[in-house]
Design a protein around this motif. Structure first.
Motif, PDB file in Angstrom:
ATOM      1  N   TYR A 265       1.459   3.680   2.129  1.00 44.74           N
ATOM      2  CA  TYR A 265       2.532   3.919   3.160  1.00 44.74           C
ATOM      3  C   TYR A 265       3.454   2.839   3.399  1.00 44.74           C
ATOM      4  CZ  TYR A 265       3.580   3.741   8.358  1.00 44.74           C
ATOM      5  OH  TYR A 265       3.955   3.798   9.628  1.00 44.74           O
TER       6      TYR A 265
ATOM      7  N   TYR B 191      -4.508   0.124   4.312  1.00 45.05           N
ATOM      8  CA  TYR B 191      -3.481   0.658   5.330  1.00 45.05           C
ATOM      9  C   TYR B 191      -3.823  -0.224   6.558  1.00 45.05           C
ATOM     10  CZ  TYR B 191      -1.920   3.890   8.747  1.00 45.05           C
ATOM     11  OH  TYR B 191      -1.214   4.379   9.634  1.00 45.05           O
TER      12      TYR B 191
ATOM     13  N   ASN C  19       0.816  -1.285  -0.195  1.00 43.82           N
ATOM     14  CA  ASN C  19       0.008  -0.071   0.083  1.00 43.82           C
ATOM     15  C   ASN C  19       1.015   1.204   0.079  1.00 43.82           C
ATOM     16  OD1 ASN C  19       0.415   1.349   3.101  1.00 43.82           O
ATOM     17  ND2 ASN C  19       0.017  -1.119   3.345  1.00 43.82           N
TER      18      ASN C  19
ATOM     19  N   GLU D 199      -1.065  -2.316   7.699  1.00 42.50           N
ATOM     20  CA  GLU D 199       0.022  -1.799   8.589  1.00 42.50           C
ATOM     21  C   GLU D 199      -0.666  -1.777   9.972  1.00 42.50           C
ATOM     22  OE1 GLU D 199       2.745  -0.775   7.281  1.00 42.50           O
ATOM     23  OE2 GLU D 199       2.219  -0.998   5.348  1.00 42.50           O
TER      24      GLU D 199
ATOM     25  N   GLY E 124       1.670   8.540   2.569  1.00 42.10           N
ATOM     26  CA  GLY E 124       0.689   7.400   2.758  1.00 42.10           C
ATOM     27  C   GLY E 124      -0.551   7.837   3.670  1.00 42.10           C
TER      28      GLY E 124
ATOM     29  N   THR F 205      -1.249   2.175  -4.710  1.00 43.98           N
ATOM     30  CA  THR F 205      -1.966   0.744  -4.339  1.00 43.98           C
ATOM     31  C   THR F 205      -2.088  -0.173  -5.502  1.00 43.98           C
ATOM     32  OG1 THR F 205      -2.690   2.445  -2.687  1.00 43.98           O
ATOM     33  CG2 THR F 205      -3.769  -0.035  -2.810  1.00 43.98           C
TER      34      THR F 205
ATOM     35  N   VAL G 167      -4.615   8.460   3.158  1.00 44.71           N
ATOM     36  CA  VAL G 167      -5.696   7.760   3.810  1.00 44.71           C
ATOM     37  C   VAL G 167      -6.582   8.977   4.283  1.00 44.71           C
ATOM     38  CG1 VAL G 167      -6.293   6.707   5.908  1.00 44.71           C
ATOM     39  CG2 VAL G 167      -4.102   5.533   4.754  1.00 44.71           C
TER      40      VAL G 167
END
Ligand code: PFF
Length: 451
Positions: free
Chosen positions: A75, A331, A73, A335, A91, A237, A95
């Motif tokens: 980030y 994300y 993604n 993450e 990133g 992405t 979002v």
């Protein structure tokens, strides 16, 4: 773990179709005409085309390359390509941008669902331009149906994201998007043969440079990025799903071309009708919803075409909203180590609250303003005119100055291939032109620099 989450989303083949699905949406058919109408017409159009060609296409190629090299993604891609630096903040901005855009986007997509219903129920029949204007106003200022439709649309988006896009969506978009293309061409033919259509074409294509202000320039840039889904990592992405064998130059060019063609064709369907029916070109977000039902009434088979059009518009909106929700879900899942289902539920609920507030911005929450903006207008303005340009500027700056030229070449051209002149031009743009041009447009519009 990360690989699993991402692979569930899409097969590697046909990701270009998914990127085009993200790009083509309400931005082309709803936002482009209304923002162009508010910004004086032809001069905006010219700038928009220049920005697409010289900034949009290179930025799209850059985002695809970063994603494919990072294999994560947004980030995560920056974390991987520039470890121990703060570039991952792009990133986070992405979002935040996805939250804002998806909120007002779902509200407008909700209007589209209502209009699909109205088309089926033949509710446009016999209404003159004033009546259609009132119909739009009465519906959007309500406090119930706009909320219901916003949530229905978001729910559909969540369903697709949780199930994974896989073959279904790709297969259908490949058929449905060309169909949308065809239908807009039919609308174009009807619109340009209306009495008084030439005024509209003149408004759209004839650049009146006295209308150019720093605000118009920034709006054109923001609209170019919004329409191509750039500046917030959506294409990064999606880039991470593109097969290594795929040629990124041609992918970026074809997605941009298809997207721009749909926007221009939408403009040609709408402005002749705007002038022929005496609608104000700067009517704002309702423009398309007021104009096109008038056109349908003037067409043989208008009933059938109106249903097909709003159905395809819902699908186009859905393939874009999926990409927005995916930015949030990927994300959370990758993450913050959530399951995909949990990430989607949290994403749906939080966007749902904001989306409902945007949907109510034309009715009960109309007077709740920040500065001169309702929440809907604030999210629309902030995302397109601040987050996307700033994000886009940072992304090209990163690729031009931070990431090594060798790595960029490897991603864009392929392993060990010599630099072509097209590649050299691309590098020159992302290094010396794009970051500074975007910065100038931006600083000029917010008043920090004056020309
Ligand atoms: N490009 C989409 C449209 O034109 O409707 C909207 C959009 C999708 C903007 C995804 C930004 C984004 F990341």
């Amino acid at each position: 773990m990360q690989q699993e989450n991402r692979d569930g989303f899409s097969s590697r083949f046909g990701v270009v179709a998914a990127a085009a699905g993200s790009a083509i949406g309400l931005g082309n058919i709803w936002r482009f005409p209304y923002v162009l109408g508010e910004n004086g017409g032809g001069a905006f159009f010219l700038l928009y085309m220049v920005f697409i060609l010289f900034l949009g296409v290179p930025l799209m190629l850059t985002e695809m390359s970063i994603g494919r090299a990072g294999q994560r993604n947004t980030y995560g891609s920056f974390r991987k390509l520039a470890p121990k630096s703060k570039w991952y903040l792009i990133g986070i901005m992405g979002v935040v941008g996805a939250y804002m855009i998806l909120s007002f986007y779902s509200a407008v997509a909700g209007w589209t669902l209502q209009y699909l219903y109205d088309a089926i129920a033949n509710n446009f029949y016999g209404k003159d331009p004033q009546a259609l204007d009132q119909m739009f106003g009465a519906f959007t200022s309500g406090s119930f149906m706009p909320v219901v439709w916003t949530l229905v649309f978001l729910f559909l988006t969540g369903l697709v994201v949780v199930a994974g896009v896989e073959k279904g969506i790709e297969k259908y978009t490949k058929i449905l998007m060309p169909l949308l293309f065809l239908i807009i061409i039919v609308l174009d033919i009807r619109a340009i043969t209306l009495d008084g259509a030439s005024e509209g074409l003149k408004f759209l294509f004839y650049p009146d440079f006295s209308k150019l202000t720093s605000k118009v320039v920034l709006e054109a840039l923001g609209q170019a990025f919004f329409s191509l889904s750039l500046g917030m990592g959506t294409i990064i992405t999606y880039g991470s799903y593109i097969d290594k064998k795929e040629k990124l130059f041609s992918s970026a060019a074809s997605v941009s071309l298809a997207d721009t063609a749909i926007a221009v064709l939408a403009g040609v369907a709408i402005f002749p009708a705007v002038f022929a029916f005496g609608i104000e070109p700067d009517s704002g977000p309702g423009l398309v919803f007021i104009t096109l039902p008038n056109v349908f009434q003037q067409m043989t088979g208008g009933y059938f075409f109106s249903i097909l059009f709003f159905f395809l518009l819902v699908i186009a909106a859905l393939t874009s909203s999926i990409s927005l929700l995916e930015v949030i879900v990927a994300y959370f899942a990758e993450e913050l180590n959530m399951s995909r289902v949990k990430a989607t539920i949290i994403g749906f609920t939080s966007v749902g609250i904001l989306g409902v507030m945007c949907a109510l911005s034309f009715g009960p929450l109309k007077s709740v303003t920040i500065g001169k903006f309702t929440l809907f207008n604030l999210f629309d303005y902030l995302s397109s005119n601040i987050l996307l340009p700033v994000g886009g500027m940072l992304i090209v700056f990163f690729a031009g100055w931070i990431w090594s030229r060798k790595s960029v070449a490897q991603e864009v051209l392929g392993e060990g291939k010599p630099e072509t002149s097209l590649f050299k031009l691309f590098m020159f743009i992302i290094k010396f032109i794009a970051p500074f041009a975007i910065a100038l447009v931006f600083l000029n519009a917010i008043g920090l620099l004056k020309f």
